[in-house]
Write an enzyme that holds these catalytic residues in place. Structure first.
Site, PDB file in Angstrom:
ATOM      1  N   SER A 140       0.808  -1.184  -0.047  1.00  0.00           N
ATOM      2  CA  SER A 140       0.099   0.220   0.073  1.00  0.00           C
ATOM      3  C   SER A 140       0.741   1.168   0.062  1.00  0.00           C
ATOM      4  O   SER A 140       2.220   0.774   0.315  1.00  0.00           O
ATOM      5  CB  SER A 140      -0.840   0.079   1.339  1.00  0.00           C
ATOM      6  N   TYR A 153      -1.957  -1.054  10.654  1.00  0.00           N
ATOM      7  CA  TYR A 153      -1.997  -1.330   9.007  1.00  0.00           C
ATOM      8  C   TYR A 153      -0.671  -0.742   8.360  1.00  0.00           C
ATOM      9  O   TYR A 153       0.052  -1.376   7.548  1.00  0.00           O
ATOM     10  CB  TYR A 153      -3.143  -0.549   8.290  1.00  0.00           C
TER      11      TYR A 153
HETATM   12  P1  NAD Z   1     -11.614  -6.315   0.464  1.00  0.00           P
HETATM   13  O1  NAD Z   1     -12.025  -6.300   1.882  1.00  0.00           O
HETATM   14  O2  NAD Z   1     -12.168  -6.128  -0.781  1.00  0.00           O
HETATM   15  O3  NAD Z   1     -11.022  -8.012   0.183  1.00  0.00           O
HETATM   16  C1  NAD Z   1     -10.067  -8.672   1.077  1.00  0.00           C
HETATM   17  C2  NAD Z   1     -10.145 -10.003   0.865  1.00  0.00           C
HETATM   18  O4  NAD Z   1      -9.400 -10.636   1.564  1.00  0.00           O
HETATM   19  C3  NAD Z   1     -11.283 -10.644   0.722  1.00  0.00           C
HETATM   20  O5  NAD Z   1     -11.502 -11.855  -0.312  1.00  0.00           O
HETATM   21  C4  NAD Z   1     -11.368 -11.449   1.933  1.00  0.00           C
HETATM   22  O6  NAD Z   1     -12.237 -12.665   2.191  1.00  0.00           O
HETATM   23  C5  NAD Z   1      -9.788 -11.785   2.156  1.00  0.00           C
HETATM   24  N1  NAD Z   1      -9.504 -12.187   3.828  1.00  0.00           N
HETATM   25  C6  NAD Z   1      -9.834 -11.210   4.600  1.00  0.00           C
HETATM   26  N2  NAD Z   1      -9.287 -11.771   5.695  1.00  0.00           N
HETATM   27  C7  NAD Z   1      -8.628 -13.044   5.443  1.00  0.00           C
HETATM   28  C8  NAD Z   1      -8.053 -14.097   6.025  1.00  0.00           C
HETATM   29  N3  NAD Z   1      -7.885 -14.186   7.355  1.00  0.00           N
HETATM   30  N4  NAD Z   1      -7.806 -15.382   5.294  1.00  0.00           N
HETATM   31  C9  NAD Z   1      -8.116 -15.290   4.128  1.00  0.00           C
HETATM   32  N5  NAD Z   1      -8.530 -14.385   3.413  1.00  0.00           N
HETATM   33  C10 NAD Z   1      -8.921 -13.100   3.916  1.00  0.00           C
HETATM   34  O7  NAD Z   1     -10.131  -5.456   0.580  1.00  0.00           O
HETATM   35  P2  NAD Z   1      -9.223  -4.974  -0.852  1.00  0.00           P
HETATM   36  O8  NAD Z   1      -9.421  -3.512  -0.470  1.00  0.00           O
HETATM   37  O9  NAD Z   1      -9.298  -5.514  -2.006  1.00  0.00           O
HETATM   38  O10 NAD Z   1      -7.662  -5.158  -0.228  1.00  0.00           O
HETATM   39  C11 NAD Z   1      -6.879  -6.122  -0.711  1.00  0.00           C
HETATM   40  C12 NAD Z   1      -5.305  -5.833  -0.359  1.00  0.00           C
HETATM   41  O11 NAD Z   1      -5.056  -4.407  -1.069  1.00  0.00           O
HETATM   42  C13 NAD Z   1      -5.065  -5.679   1.111  1.00  0.00           C
HETATM   43  O12 NAD Z   1      -3.852  -6.202   1.249  1.00  0.00           O
HETATM   44  C14 NAD Z   1      -5.125  -4.318   1.317  1.00  0.00           C
HETATM   45  O13 NAD Z   1      -4.231  -3.744   2.309  1.00  0.00           O
HETATM   46  C15 NAD Z   1      -4.534  -3.718  -0.215  1.00  0.00           C
HETATM   47  N6  NAD Z   1      -4.955  -2.231  -0.349  1.00  0.00           N
HETATM   48  C16 NAD Z   1      -6.110  -1.972  -0.517  1.00  0.00           C
HETATM   49  C17 NAD Z   1      -6.291  -0.526  -0.990  1.00  0.00           C
HETATM   50  C18 NAD Z   1      -7.657   0.134  -1.319  1.00  0.00           C
HETATM   51  O14 NAD Z   1      -7.708   1.458  -1.238  1.00  0.00           O
HETATM   52  N7  NAD Z   1      -8.687  -0.911  -1.375  1.00  0.00           N
HETATM   53  C19 NAD Z   1      -5.166   0.325  -1.016  1.00  0.00           C
HETATM   54  C20 NAD Z   1      -3.864  -0.060  -0.770  1.00  0.00           C
HETATM   55  C21 NAD Z   1      -3.903  -1.414  -0.257  1.00  0.00           C
END
Ligand code: NAD
Length: 257
Positions: A140, A153
């Site tokens: 991130s 985080y």
């Molecule tokens: P999201 O909540 O849409 O999806 C998260 C996914 O992780 C889901 O499929 C959920 O079932 C799975 N998950 C959660 N806990 C879990 C566990 N203990 N075991 C297995 N699976 C698990 O989130 P997202 O926004 O798509 O985030 C995905 C990644 O991208 C994360 O690492 C997040 O930190 C990173 N990220 C997101 C953003 C953003 O703006 N959305 C920005 C930077 C980084």
């Protein structure tokens, strides 16, 4: 065009959001896909399978190293191993340090950081045996800068970038690469919750979304899961083969400020 035909990609946390976008892009490029994440996976499996590759789902909770080991064993048994590992599963919790619930700290470190260590250490022997592999860690912008309220985080994502550098160096003379991608805001359930929390304080939802972007992301536009999938695809290509140990931001200008 990059073809991943014959390769197997494991994308953790791919039942929604960014992970699903990456899984779809890799499947479209010909890869077999192992999905992971919570919730009913049947619709997601069908969506990814439309591109013709083999698709499976393993329900491992990646906060548990034993379940990660079971998932990698499943990949070896059913798919002949993991060629492309995308460590994407992640959660968020927002609170000031002094109010931060200890159990939330522990689970964010386990899911967002330690799981990356476990899946990497368990996938690497198979990659080394084939002398080919790609490890892409979805970090991130918060792996490079801080924001208030996100102690666990930000600590976890900085850790992911450190781990990425070490694995990038330890694999530097092989055909295995390890890199991190650092997205800015992507409109997924994880971010929608933060918009909803702002709206719950009486702000108009459209305004809450605008405010969230305006505070950090100069483009005032979201990065999309497809943008991220295409960047993963590039890192899997021959042209990406000398990108090693990088932390690649894709953030609408967030880190340029
Ligand atoms: P999201 O909540 O849409 O999806 C998260 C996914 O992780 C889901 O499929 C959920 O079932 C799975 N998950 C959660 N806990 C879990 C566990 N203990 N075991 C297995 N699976 C698990 O989130 P997202 O926004 O798509 O985030 C995905 C990644 O991208 C994360 O690492 C997040 O930190 C990173 N990220 C997101 C953003 C953003 O703006 N959305 C920005 C930077 C980084």
């Amino acid at each position: 065009m990059t073809t991943l035909s014959g390769k197997t990609a494991l994308v953790t946390g791919s039942t929604s959001g960014i992970g699903l976008g990456i899984a779809l892009t890799l499947a479209k490029a010909g890869a077999n896909l192992i999905l992971n994440g919570f919730g009913d996976a049947s619709a997601v499996i069908a969506e990814v399978a439309q591109f013709g590759g083999k698709v499976g789902h393993h329900p491992a909770d990646v906060s548990d190293p034993a379940q990660i080991a079971e998932m990698i064993a499943y990949a070896e048994r059913e798919f002949g191993g993991v060629d492309i590992l995308v460590n994407n599963a992640g959660i968020q919790h927002v609170a000031a340090v002094e109010d931060f619930p200890v159990e939330r700290w522990d689970s964010i470190i386990a899911i967002n950081l330690s799981s990356v260590f476990h899946s990497t250490r368990l996938s690497l022997p198979g990659m080394r045996a084939k002398d080919w592999g790609r490890i892409v860690n979805i970090a991130s912008v918060h792996g490079q800068v801080g924001s208030t309220g996100k102690a666990a985080y930000v600590a976890a994502k900085h850790g992911v970038i450190g781990l990425t550098k070490v694995v990038g160096l330890e694999t530097a003379t092989s055909n295995i690469t390890c890199n991190a991608i650092c997205p800015g805001w992507v409109l997924t359930p994880l971010v929608q919750k933060q918009i909803d929390d702002r709206a719950a304080k009486g702000v108009d939802p459209q305004q809450a979304q605008h405010d969230l972007l305006a505070e950090k992301q100069p483009s005032l536009e979201f990065v999309t899961p497809t943008h991220l999938g295409e960047l993963v695809l590039f890192l899997c290509s021959e042209a990406g083969s000398q990108v090693r140990g990088a932390a690649w931001n894709i953030d609408g200008g967030w880190l340029a400020q």
